[in-house]
Scaffold this motif. Structure first.
Motif: not given
Length: 481
Positions: A135-137, A167-173, A184-188
């Protein structure tokens, strides 16, 4: 409705969702013929050079074709004429790279192009990081918007997720505060976290996170980097600070351009070889022609075909704008797989296992730019800063620009300026003037480089300084660190 486009997209998706194909022979002659037949600008280009496409039948003929580049090809013809059929109809996305005076270079592309590049991301995320099983962020830290890095990366990683990778993508740029807010909210909730961005920015994120108490080792961090040549000492430092146990496997560099996306990827094989050369500058010079350590990646010649012209790279690749013998002008070269591994064996080194693909090495971008936080810093931008009232009469106009690492492995932009004979220049005022012009004229610099890193370090040297401004020789405005 373009039903032919539907067919091409379905074929591309079927190929992408299928198993990875073994390396195949490059199809450059076929690409040349299709480009000559379907791209109006290239037909005109050949006609202006007196070339009949039907006479190009062998690789020897192909290698005699004139090179194309931005000035003599991309900027010469109307943009739609650079695309197949003379229209944007086959392209669904626009990427932009900044020009030397703020005028962007536009690169249309299509979903099919993204799938080619997604294969390169697959080589890193799946083959090295095991993101097909873990499981990959994926945290996209490249700038978003029209800039090629952020949205292109986001799209390619999402294609891997659509293929079935967890894989789940988050794109804060390149918003550091947002990156450190969402992590901290997503990584765990994931087995590993991949940060994708330009090396100095990713380092800044890691360093700031450490200062704020982020437990990087708990996130099983991996790094995907692009746009900068970094040292093996830098790789080790990042591994130590981010808690990365295996820097060869878990930190990977990409060689990419706005022109054609990702061209090659660092693999554990290429990274291992690069580390071998890092402590042996004599061997590096023998292989690369220079004791400096280039980026060393592997590439698929069936997708991206490289040649070398006077020590610089030439590319042939399909895309929204098909490129035939396109002069990238990056300093570098190519090495056959068997030849490089045989060289390592002769010197007692066995690198990690890896794909049987050729290597391309890259020292950096053209002699007339310096790459800083992934942005091209052009000489013209700096010149305008030196030409401002109250400054121009204190300097000669000569300068040397470098991207350097300080003792903490942070990247700094250093500009050494030649003062006019008998004049007294103000280094601080020059730095502020250059920064103002870089931000005004260079949209990549304004968007890619964090504001706190945009002010260059300016060093003044007297006219005729023998180290930086020797008399009687051609002046070089850039230096590679």
């Amino acid at each position: 409705m373009d039903h032919g486009r539907q067919t091409r997209v379905r074929q591309a998706l079927d190929s992408f969702f299928g198993p990875a194909e073994p390396p195949s022979e490059p199809q450059v002659l076929d690409l040349f013929r299709r480009t000559a037949e379907t791209v109006p600008a290239y037909r005109k280009f050949l006609r202006e050079h007196g070339i009949a496409p039907d006479n190009v039948t062998t690789m020897a003929d192909f290698r005699r074709l004139p090179l194309v580049d931005k000035a003599g090809y991309h900027r010469k013809y109307p943009l739609p004429e650079l695309c197949r059929g003379g229209t944007f109809a086959g392209c669904d996305m626009i990427a932009v790279s900044s020009g030397s005076s703020g005028h962007p270079t536009v690169w249309p592309r299509a979903l099919e192009d993204e799938l080619h590049v997604a294969r390169r991301f697959e080589q890193v995320l799946v083959d090295a990081f095991e993101a097909d099983r873990r499981g990959t962020l994926a945290v996209v830290c490249f700038p978003l918007g029209t800039w090629v890095g952020g949205l292109f990366t986001t799209a390619c990683v999402r294609h891997l997720a659509a293929k079935g990778c967890p894989i789940t993508v988050v794109a804060p740029g390149n918003n550091k505060a947002e990156i450190l807010r969402v992590l901290p909210e997503l990584a765990p909730h994931f087995e590993q976290v991949v940060l994708l961005g330009y090396p100095p920015f990713v380092k800044d994120v890691v360093d700031t996170g450490l200062a704020e108490g982020v437990d990087w080792p708990a996130y099983a961090i991996k790094l995907v980097l692009a746009g900068e040549v970094f040292s093996e000492q830098w790789r080790d430092l990042m591994a130590q600070r981010a808690g990365i146990a295996d820097p060869v496997r878990d930190i990977a560099s990409l060689y990419g351009t706005a022109d054609a996306g990702v061209l090659g990827t660092e693999t554990p094989l290429s990274a291992g070889i690069r580390r071998f050369f890092a402590g042996r500058p004599d061997l590096a010079r023998e292989v690369f022609g220079d004791a400096r350590l280039p980026t060393l990646v592997q590439y698929d010649p069936a997708s991206r075909f490289f040649e070398v012209h006077e020590g610089t790279l030439v590319l042939t690749a399909d895309g929204g704008i098909p490129l035939v013998r396109y002069h990238i002008a990056d300093d570098g070269g190519i090495l056959p797989h068997a030849e490089l591994l045989a060289f390592c064996a002769r010197h007692g080194f066995t690198p990690p296992a890896g794909p049987e693909l050729p290597f391309v090495y890259v020292f950096g971008r053209s002699l007339f730019t310096v790459s800083f936080f992934g942005a091209n810093v052009y000489l013209e931008n700096v010149t305008v800063g030196l030409e401002q009232p109250g400054i121009s009469d204190t300097v000669t106009g000569k300068f040397v620009i470098e991207a350097i690492e300080d003792t903490d492995r942070d990247r700094r932009l250093l500009i050494t300026v030649e003062t006019a004979p008998g004049a007294s220049a103000d280094a601080g005022r020059i730095a502020e003037s250059v920064r103002a012009q870089l931000v005004r004229l260079n949209s990549e610099f304004a968007h890619y480089v964090p504001p706190e890193r945009q002010l260059p370090d300016v060093v003044l040297r007297p006219a005729g300084d023998p180290e930086y401004f020797p008399a009687g020789v051609k002046h070089r405005y850039t230096r590679r660190s």
